[in-house]
Design a protein around this motif. Sequence first.
Motif, PDB file in Angstrom:
ATOM      1  N   ARG A 106     -43.229 -13.175 -15.024  1.00  0.00           N
ATOM      2  CA  ARG A 106     -43.814 -14.451 -14.638  1.00  0.00           C
ATOM      3  C   ARG A 106     -45.298 -14.529 -14.951  1.00  0.00           C
ATOM      4  N   THR A 107     -45.977 -13.421 -14.758  1.00  0.00           N
ATOM      5  CA  THR A 107     -47.425 -13.449 -14.955  1.00  0.00           C
ATOM      6  C   THR A 107     -47.823 -12.999 -16.347  1.00  0.00           C
ATOM      7  N   ASP A 108     -47.341 -11.830 -16.744  1.00  0.00           N
ATOM      8  CA  ASP A 108     -47.763 -11.291 -18.035  1.00  0.00           C
ATOM      9  C   ASP A 108     -46.549 -11.196 -18.955  1.00  0.00           C
ATOM     10  N   TRP A 109     -46.086 -12.378 -19.364  1.00  0.00           N
ATOM     11  CA  TRP A 109     -44.819 -12.444 -20.100  1.00  0.00           C
ATOM     12  C   TRP A 109     -44.878 -11.782 -21.472  1.00  0.00           C
ATOM     13  N   TYR A 110     -46.113 -11.639 -22.033  1.00  0.00           N
ATOM     14  CA  TYR A 110     -46.204 -11.056 -23.382  1.00  0.00           C
ATOM     15  C   TYR A 110     -45.679  -9.624 -23.417  1.00  0.00           C
ATOM     16  N   ILE A 111     -45.736  -8.908 -22.295  1.00  0.00           N
ATOM     17  CA  ILE A 111     -45.343  -7.494 -22.289  1.00  0.00           C
ATOM     18  C   ILE A 111     -43.856  -7.341 -22.637  1.00  0.00           C
ATOM     19  N   ALA A 112     -43.009  -8.226 -22.124  1.00  0.00           N
ATOM     20  CA  ALA A 112     -41.576  -8.166 -22.435  1.00  0.00           C
ATOM     21  C   ALA A 112     -41.261  -8.923 -23.722  1.00  0.00           C
ATOM     22  N   THR A 113     -42.024  -9.986 -23.974  1.00  0.00           N
ATOM     23  CA  THR A 113     -41.673 -10.868 -25.093  1.00  0.00           C
ATOM     24  C   THR A 113     -41.923 -10.224 -26.457  1.00  0.00           C
ATOM     25  N   LEU A 114     -43.068  -9.516 -26.612  1.00  0.00           N
ATOM     26  CA  LEU A 114     -43.390  -8.966 -27.933  1.00  0.00           C
ATOM     27  C   LEU A 114     -42.346  -7.964 -28.429  1.00  0.00           C
ATOM     28  N   PRO A 115     -41.981  -6.954 -27.625  1.00  0.00           N
ATOM     29  CA  PRO A 115     -40.906  -6.066 -28.102  1.00  0.00           C
ATOM     30  C   PRO A 115     -39.574  -6.814 -28.246  1.00  0.00           C
ATOM     31  N   GLY A 116     -39.351  -7.823 -27.394  1.00  0.00           N
ATOM     32  CA  GLY A 116     -38.130  -8.628 -27.529  1.00  0.00           C
ATOM     33  C   GLY A 116     -38.074  -9.305 -28.880  1.00  0.00           C
ATOM     34  N   LEU A 117     -39.229  -9.836 -29.309  1.00  0.00           N
ATOM     35  CA  LEU A 117     -39.325 -10.472 -30.611  1.00  0.00           C
ATOM     36  C   LEU A 117     -38.994  -9.479 -31.729  1.00  0.00           C
ATOM     37  N   ALA A 118     -39.464  -8.236 -31.554  1.00  0.00           N
ATOM     38  CA  ALA A 118     -39.186  -7.207 -32.559  1.00  0.00           C
ATOM     39  C   ALA A 118     -37.677  -7.002 -32.685  1.00  0.00           C
ATOM     40  N   ILE A 119     -36.990  -6.972 -31.533  1.00  0.00           N
ATOM     41  CA  ILE A 119     -35.530  -6.802 -31.573  1.00  0.00           C
ATOM     42  C   ILE A 119     -34.887  -7.960 -32.313  1.00  0.00           C
ATOM     43  N   VAL A 120     -35.313  -9.178 -31.968  1.00  0.00           N
ATOM     44  CA  VAL A 120     -34.746 -10.365 -32.609  1.00  0.00           C
ATOM     45  C   VAL A 120     -34.923 -10.283 -34.119  1.00  0.00           C
ATOM     46  N   VAL A 121     -36.136  -9.937 -34.561  1.00  0.00           N
ATOM     47  CA  VAL A 121     -36.413  -9.893 -35.997  1.00  0.00           C
ATOM     48  C   VAL A 121     -35.519  -8.849 -36.679  1.00  0.00           C
ATOM     49  N   ALA A 122     -35.399  -7.667 -36.051  1.00  0.00           N
ATOM     50  CA  ALA A 122     -34.599  -6.598 -36.672  1.00  0.00           C
ATOM     51  C   ALA A 122     -33.136  -7.023 -36.793  1.00  0.00           C
ATOM     52  N   VAL A 123     -32.593  -7.570 -35.704  1.00  0.00           N
ATOM     53  CA  VAL A 123     -31.175  -7.954 -35.722  1.00  0.00           C
ATOM     54  C   VAL A 123     -30.948  -9.098 -36.700  1.00  0.00           C
ATOM     55  N   LEU A 124     -31.894 -10.049 -36.701  1.00  0.00           N
ATOM     56  CA  LEU A 124     -31.798 -11.173 -37.621  1.00  0.00           C
ATOM     57  C   LEU A 124     -31.825 -10.670 -39.065  1.00  0.00           C
ATOM     58  N   ALA A 125     -32.723  -9.753 -39.366  1.00  0.00           N
ATOM     59  CA  ALA A 125     -32.861  -9.227 -40.725  1.00  0.00           C
ATOM     60  C   ALA A 125     -31.537  -8.635 -41.187  1.00  0.00           C
ATOM     61  N   LEU A 126     -30.928  -7.827 -40.317  1.00  0.00           N
ATOM     62  CA  LEU A 126     -29.691  -7.156 -40.712  1.00  0.00           C
ATOM     63  C   LEU A 126     -28.531  -8.140 -40.853  1.00  0.00           C
TER      64      LEU A 126
END
Lengths: 333, 338, 293
Positions: C254-274
């Motif tokens: 809720r407060t510091d959402w970037y901490i979960a979002t940035l690695p989450g984005l990395a997962i999305v990009v990797a899965v999307l790429a494959l």
Amino acid sequence: MLQNQNAFQSSTREPVLAVEDLVVRFATARGAVHAVDGVSLALAAGETLGLVGESGCGKSTLGRAILRLIEPSQGHIRLDGTDVTHHSRSALRATRRKVQMVFQDPFASLDPRWTVGELIAEPLHIHGIGTRAARKAKVADILAKVGLPPEAARRYPHQFSGGQRQRIGIARALVLDPEVVVLDEPVSALDVSVQAQILNLLVDLQETLGVAFLFISHDLSVVEYVSDRVAVMYLGRMVEIADRETLFAAPAHPYTRALLDAVPQIGGDGAPRRPPLAGDLPSPYAPPPGCRFHTRCPTAQARCGSDIPVLRTLTGGHQVACHFPLATVPETA
Amino acid sequence: MSEPVLQVRRLNVGFASRGRVTPAVRDLSFSVKAGETLAIVGESGSGKSLTAFALLGLVPPPGVVSGEAIALEGRNLIGLPEKRLREVRGARIAMIFQEPMTALNPVLTIGEQIMEVILEHERVSPRAAKARALELLAQVRIPDAERRFHDYPHRLSGGMRQRVVIAMALACAPAVLVADEPTTALDVTIQAQILDLIDTLKREHGTAVVLITHDLGVVAEHADRVLVLYAGRKVEERAARDLFAAPLHPYTRGLIAARPRLGGRGAVRARLTEIPGTVPGLAAMPDGCAFAPRCPVAEAACTLALPPLVPAGTGSVACLRVGDIHAAEPERLSVVHA
Amino acid sequence: MSLITLAAPTPHAAPRSGFLWRLLRRPSGVVGLLLLAAIIAVAASAPLLYPDDPLDMVAQPFLWPGQDAAYPLGTDMMGRDIASGIFHGARVSLLIGAVAASVSLLIGTATGALAGYYGGRTDAALMRVTELFQTIPPFLFALAIVAILQPSIPTITLAIGITAWPSLARLVRAEVLKLRNGELVQASIALGAGDLRIIVLHILPNTLAPIIVSASILVASAILTESSLAFLGLGDPNVVSWGGMVGAGREVLRTDWYIATLPGLAIVVAVLALNLLGDGLNDALDPKGERRA
């Protein structure tokens, strides 16, 4: 067994291939089917035996059973007098050099990822024949024999037309110098103009190599053109075997007669043909009792529905399985 | 009766890809009269099946049909909207196919399928449609029609299926029946039955038949006129009797000579006459006459310009050398078949 | 003997030579390949750019991205460098994804090929085992294995590998079955070829296309499974992983959402790429496309 002796007598030379009372049974969901039901035939060195019949008559199954691509249920297959019916797979590999096969569909039987040279050399590899250089020379030699240029070896099957692919299939079958080649509808998928090329090639190759052909086809004109003797099958059984001239000029079995009459021809004078056979092929799951052809036979009599006609010899190697064979006086056409 | 029911004028069929159209059938004209069978003969790649599909407006994309006219009873089908085409298809022009199973719906009984065709095109009660369907089944010689009416297609043999397809095609008494290799998938004894049936129905109803086939034997026995296609073009069109007595185009002659003839082989085997090479691909069509590279009598002029169709006896032929062939071997023409 | 001219030569000499070209002509193939190359570059450069342990506390916690130029992606609640975590996490994700997919590929292809080729009892037995594996949801199965064996990179990889193969086995079996009864194999048997030769030289190369496509999807799903396990706290505690980082950041979403979002984005990009790559491969390997090209 009477039938077998007849099969041998019909050929003057020692047969390279003899099939005796062969039965191929398939268990299916709808019950057992006798695709081949007690068929005997013999093939002499260097001769061509044509095998004709309509769909479901078992001609292709018989061809494949001879190569043990389908396991026969009963009977014997002899190669040069050796019974190979029960050879183990490893023992079979050696005999496979002697019997080869050409398939109908030259598109389906060649691995699209291999070059033509690799495909033709593969049989030599499998049987450990020759050095690398010797194999290469053999491939070049066989390519020339089937009428393909040497550079064909470096190309892939998809770069060839249907007729050329069938040449490749023939080269592959002949590279091991077999004694017998089973050809299963080898020209059926080809255009008429290309068919003639392949038929001429087969005739030439047989003359130079002395190989025996079992030529399976539904096309009677083609079978007449290539064969020395012709065998006719109907619903799993052999109905007639005779030398080519006798069979086409004076067939003894009413089914053979009907088959010949049904072939549409150029040069007919417009005179009405004999009416075509009535009815459909009976189901192979429940073949008619007695003579299997009696349900469609124009000359069937009461006993045809109950007694199974045995293949018997009329004259000089002309065998027929019919209680009331047609007069064998050659007709003047 | 003398007015043709189907007139095709300068038909072109091609395949569009990347903004270019590769022609597959070019400049094809022919006509069929009521009660007449016109056979269109050719090998694979000749465009014969494509022509059949074009007649019914069934060429699938990327195929493109153009040309002057496909005139069916005076109405031009080229450019007709799909809705209007559907009214014509099955009613005035119908088709039977090489593989009858592809034309039948596996989940409907054969009776339902025939009724459907009737109800689609005519305002009749289901009861009347059923009576007609039964009548049609009897007409195509399906034994025990009453019981077969309720059978599904997979219960029938190949020959019986083709009879059902014929019954569907004839349900609305069309003026033209297009038969695309109707017996190629069938055994030779069944083929004879089906071809005889088509002949009989044609005689009874005065239907015009366009028979597409590769089998010259079938043509010789069942066609009135023959049109030979090579690489998408008409090379010869003549009355069947004349064409087989004296084929004019070198390709027609090659086709007839390449085929082993039943009962034609004596004790010695004569070599079959080969046509060397293969049919050119659509993308690599030679200039001039498409058959020139394989032709035994071609000369330089043949490779330069397209040979025009010129009248010849009961039809026409497109070959520059046809006059020379006539002069050089008159005896050959007369003894093609004794 | 008649003289034969060869059919018009097709532009590519070998069916395989034009493969990369065909892949690169498809947008999904290009984008997938580029993204995957980028992720591999990130993984490869991690020890050079961030030689220190990404689990070390390097700065004050809760630094937002851009707040401190030394830590472009900020720091998490423990003061760990998020950029360093993502770079090192790429190594873990790719390693586990590739090895687990290889394990699945090996089991699935062998099972499917043997079942399809030999048929009969072999087929029945192998397919029974496959069904057994398929009835258990693969994620729960992997979860159970990791929970029992203690989470570490080898156990996680193994757990993912031995739960993901059944669908591949079925696919390979169907392809092999098709070829087994075709003239290609019949022709080989007629020539006297042995089973192993037929399977390895003729059957598997001709089923390669669907296997390769599934492989890229298998890697993607392995990465996803690993992340899920790590998110649930069942990752290897000694290495940093994208899933673990998301899991850790969850509490302060809720407060510091970037901490979960940035690695989450990395997962999305990797899965999307494959997945994109799989899509592109599917088109490029389609033999019909080959003929059209």
